[in-house]
Enzyme design. Structure first.
Site, PDB file in Angstrom:
ATOM      1  N   GLU A  31       0.860  -1.200   0.000  1.00  0.00           N
ATOM      2  CA  GLU A  31       0.000   0.000   0.000  1.00  0.00           C
ATOM      3  C   GLU A  31       0.885   1.235   0.000  1.00  0.00           C
ATOM      4  OE1 GLU A  31      -3.251   0.181  -1.102  1.00  0.00           O
ATOM      5  OE2 GLU A  31      -3.592  -1.398   0.375  1.00  0.00           O
ATOM      6  N   SER A 123     -14.986  -0.851  -9.036  1.00  0.00           N
ATOM      7  CA  SER A 123     -16.037  -1.138 -10.019  1.00  0.00           C
ATOM      8  C   SER A 123     -15.788  -0.375 -11.312  1.00  0.00           C
ATOM      9  CB  SER A 123     -17.410  -0.784  -9.446  1.00  0.00           C
ATOM     10  OG  SER A 123     -17.522   0.603  -9.194  1.00  0.00           O
ATOM     11  N   SER A 124     -15.202   0.820 -11.209  1.00  0.00           N
ATOM     12  CA  SER A 124     -14.968   1.594 -12.444  1.00  0.00           C
ATOM     13  C   SER A 124     -13.920   0.913 -13.320  1.00  0.00           C
ATOM     14  CB  SER A 124     -14.558   3.031 -12.119  1.00  0.00           C
ATOM     15  OG  SER A 124     -13.320   3.084 -11.443  1.00  0.00           O
ATOM     16  N   GLU A 157      -9.784   6.925 -17.085  1.00  0.00           N
ATOM     17  CA  GLU A 157      -9.958   7.607 -15.791  1.00  0.00           C
ATOM     18  C   GLU A 157      -9.298   8.990 -15.826  1.00  0.00           C
ATOM     19  OE1 GLU A 157     -11.246   6.285 -12.654  1.00  0.00           O
ATOM     20  OE2 GLU A 157     -11.543   4.189 -13.210  1.00  0.00           O
ATOM     21  N   ASP A 169      -5.466  -1.043 -10.622  1.00  0.00           N
ATOM     22  CA  ASP A 169      -6.854  -1.522 -10.645  1.00  0.00           C
ATOM     23  C   ASP A 169      -7.208  -2.146 -11.987  1.00  0.00           C
ATOM     24  OD1 ASP A 169      -6.811  -0.341  -8.201  1.00  0.00           O
ATOM     25  OD2 ASP A 169      -8.143   1.316  -8.724  1.00  0.00           O
TER      26      ASP A 169
HETATM   27  P1  ADP Z   1     -14.896   2.324  -7.406  1.00  0.00           P
HETATM   28  O1  ADP Z   1     -13.956   2.439  -6.244  1.00  0.00           O
HETATM   29  O2  ADP Z   1     -15.930   1.268  -7.170  1.00  0.00           O
HETATM   30  O3  ADP Z   1     -14.168   2.182  -8.703  1.00  0.00           O
HETATM   31  P2  ADP Z   1     -15.596   4.830  -8.561  1.00  0.00           P
HETATM   32  O4  ADP Z   1     -16.252   6.038  -8.019  1.00  0.00           O
HETATM   33  O5  ADP Z   1     -14.243   4.960  -9.152  1.00  0.00           O
HETATM   34  O6  ADP Z   1     -15.666   3.721  -7.435  1.00  0.00           O
HETATM   35  O7  ADP Z   1     -16.500   4.227  -9.730  1.00  0.00           O
HETATM   36  C1  ADP Z   1     -17.892   4.059  -9.539  1.00  0.00           C
HETATM   37  C2  ADP Z   1     -18.607   4.495 -10.797  1.00  0.00           C
HETATM   38  O8  ADP Z   1     -18.463   3.484 -11.827  1.00  0.00           O
HETATM   39  C3  ADP Z   1     -20.100   4.636 -10.596  1.00  0.00           C
HETATM   40  O9  ADP Z   1     -20.442   5.923 -10.141  1.00  0.00           O
HETATM   41  C4  ADP Z   1     -20.619   4.390 -12.016  1.00  0.00           C
HETATM   42  O10 ADP Z   1     -20.505   5.558 -12.800  1.00  0.00           O
HETATM   43  C5  ADP Z   1     -19.652   3.340 -12.555  1.00  0.00           C
HETATM   44  N1  ADP Z   1     -20.171   1.981 -12.302  1.00  0.00           N
HETATM   45  C6  ADP Z   1     -19.626   1.029 -11.539  1.00  0.00           C
HETATM   46  N2  ADP Z   1     -20.382  -0.091 -11.517  1.00  0.00           N
HETATM   47  C7  ADP Z   1     -21.453   0.177 -12.289  1.00  0.00           C
HETATM   48  C8  ADP Z   1     -22.625  -0.568 -12.659  1.00  0.00           C
HETATM   49  N3  ADP Z   1     -22.845  -1.813 -12.207  1.00  0.00           N
HETATM   50  N4  ADP Z   1     -23.515   0.029 -13.479  1.00  0.00           N
HETATM   51  C9  ADP Z   1     -23.315   1.292 -13.928  1.00  0.00           C
HETATM   52  N5  ADP Z   1     -22.243   2.036 -13.607  1.00  0.00           N
HETATM   53  C10 ADP Z   1     -21.320   1.492 -12.804  1.00  0.00           C
HETATM   54 MG    MG Z   2     -12.769   3.597  -9.389  1.00  0.00          MG
END
Ligand code: ADP
Ligand code: MG
Length: 378
Positions: A31, A123-124, A157, A169
């Site tokens: 980290e 998730s992004s 990003e 990531d």
């Molecule tokens: P994380 O840490 O999960 O990457 P972020 O803020 O970087 O958080 O990314 C989250 C964004 O990614 C959400 O606001 C959305 O725009 C997009 N996203 C992630 N998963 C989904 C999903 N299942 N459906 C639609 N958009 C998603």
């Molecule tokens: Mg993200």
């Protein structure tokens, strides 16, 4: 999820799609090491973004997000990104592929996911990787190498979402393999797979659901400390520093800079110890390193917070093998390596004690190390 997406796609677009997926990720250890030229140790998890995709013979992209229940359409030659955040990731991936001289033609897509948003599981990155992989397969005969797919996500990003992230990531999301963690050298970009398939242990994330500071300023201060010490040592990054080197200049630098650098140097050694431990299947040592990382992040690097230290203490009290902050700190998750027989008790205790103290339960995410980006239709 695959069948449901296929059905929704066919209802909307009246043709048969191909289904792709890419994964969220965890980072076992390593980290605040990326900007110091050190190692990270991520793996893809069994939580994904899945997309049903088919070319549509036009120059337009038409995408439906099941989870947000929203539809967006854009032209491939349009310069302006869509207003919706979720669609900017897909728009950005298209632009970044085109920018590199590869092909994207019009396509239709329906997608959904089960990675919690903004919980530290990226998730992004999974969203970017899923579409980058799909468009590489569908329009480029997989000519773009996997590392470049990760770069495409990272540049998305940077250029379309205002997030100045490293490569970890997207790298983990694209390159992940079932039962393997990946040690990525953030200086050379070399990487190596290590076995992670413990029979007797589970990985459980506890999301504190707190976020304390605007992360930018403390993060930049940590970076500056590391750069100052490296400059004082006459090296590019702390990757090349050792504790004897640091101790030799201790009286010339501030106590704060000393402890920041100490954490980074020790963290590098911990990552290397974890490599040996994983090869030997020695998860007790892996766990001990995780606790040491937590201590270092909390006391030397000072990026923890009360709630995360509390969750770490609960893990220790419950006899959990390893536990630490995952991610930059000041909130978010702890990652815990837990003996299977202890999981239920640990989760219940953590929920009860955390709620009693902070008024809400942490979210609990058990994860299994799984495959990254892939086609799930064939
Ligand atoms: P994380 O840490 O999960 O990457 P972020 O803020 O970087 O958080 O990314 C989250 C964004 O990614 C959400 O606001 C959305 O725009 C997009 N996203 C992630 N998963 C989904 C999903 N299942 N459906 C639609 N958009 C998603
Ligand atoms: Mg993200």
């Amino acid at each position: 999820m695959k069948e449901e997406l296929t059905r929704k796609f066919e209802e909307r677009f009246h043709t048969a799609p191909v289904v792709y997926a890419s994964a969220g990720r965890i980072n076992l250890i390593g980290e605040h090491t990326d900007y110091n030229g050190g190692f990270v140790f991520p793996g893809a998890i069994d939580k994904v973004i899945m997309a049903a995709v088919a070319p549509n013979g036009t120059d337009r992209v038409r995408v439906f997000s099941v989870d947000i229940n929203d539809y967006v359409e854009f032209g491939l030659d349009e310069a302006d990104a869509p207003a919706q955040q979720w669609a900017r990731y897909i728009f950005g991936v298209c632009r970044e592929i085109l920018k590199r001289g590869f092909t994207v033609k019009g396509f239709d897509a329906v997608f959904a996911g089960n990675i919690p948003l903004g919980a530290g599981l990226s998730s992004s990155a999974a969203l970017e990787s899923c579409f980058a992989f799909a468009l590489n397969d569908m329009f480029n005969n997989n000519a773009i190498d996997k590392f470049e797919l990760a770069r495409i996500g990272q540049c998305t990003e940077h250029n379309y979402c205002g997030v100045n992230c490293g490569i970890m990531d997207q790298f983990a999301s694209v390159m992940g393999k079932e039962g393997k963690l990946i040690r990525l050298d953030c200086r050379s970009m070399d990487y190596e797979y290590y076995p992670f398939a413990p029979e007797d242990y589970e990985l459980v994330l506890l999301d504190s659901r707190v976020k304390h500071e605007l992360v930018d300023s403390p993060y930049n201060k940590r970076r500056e400390s590391c750069e100052r010490v490296a400059a004082r040592l006459g090296i590019d990054t702390l990757r090349d520093a050792t504790m004897p080197m640091l101790n030799a200049i201790r009286s010339d630098i501030s106590a704060e800079d000393y402890f920041r650098a100490k954490f980074v140097i020790e963290e590098k050694d911990r990552v290397l110890a974890v490599c040996d431990a994983l090869n030997a299947g020695d998860y007790e040592t892996v766990g001990r390193m995780m606790y040491e990382t937590h201590r270092g992040l909390s006391q030397d690097y000072e990026v923890s917070c009360e709630e995360l230290d509390f969750l770490n203490d609960v893990a220790r009290d419950c006899g959990v093998t390893g536990s630490r902050i995952m991610g930059g700190g000041f909130g978010g998750c702890t990652i815990n390596l837990v003996k299977k027989s202890l999981v239920d008790d640990f989760v219940k205790t953590a929920k009860d004690r955390f709620k009693e103290k902070y008024g809400h339960e942490p979210n609990v995410y058990p994860v299994v190390i799984s495959d990254g980006a892939r086609c799930v239709s064939r």
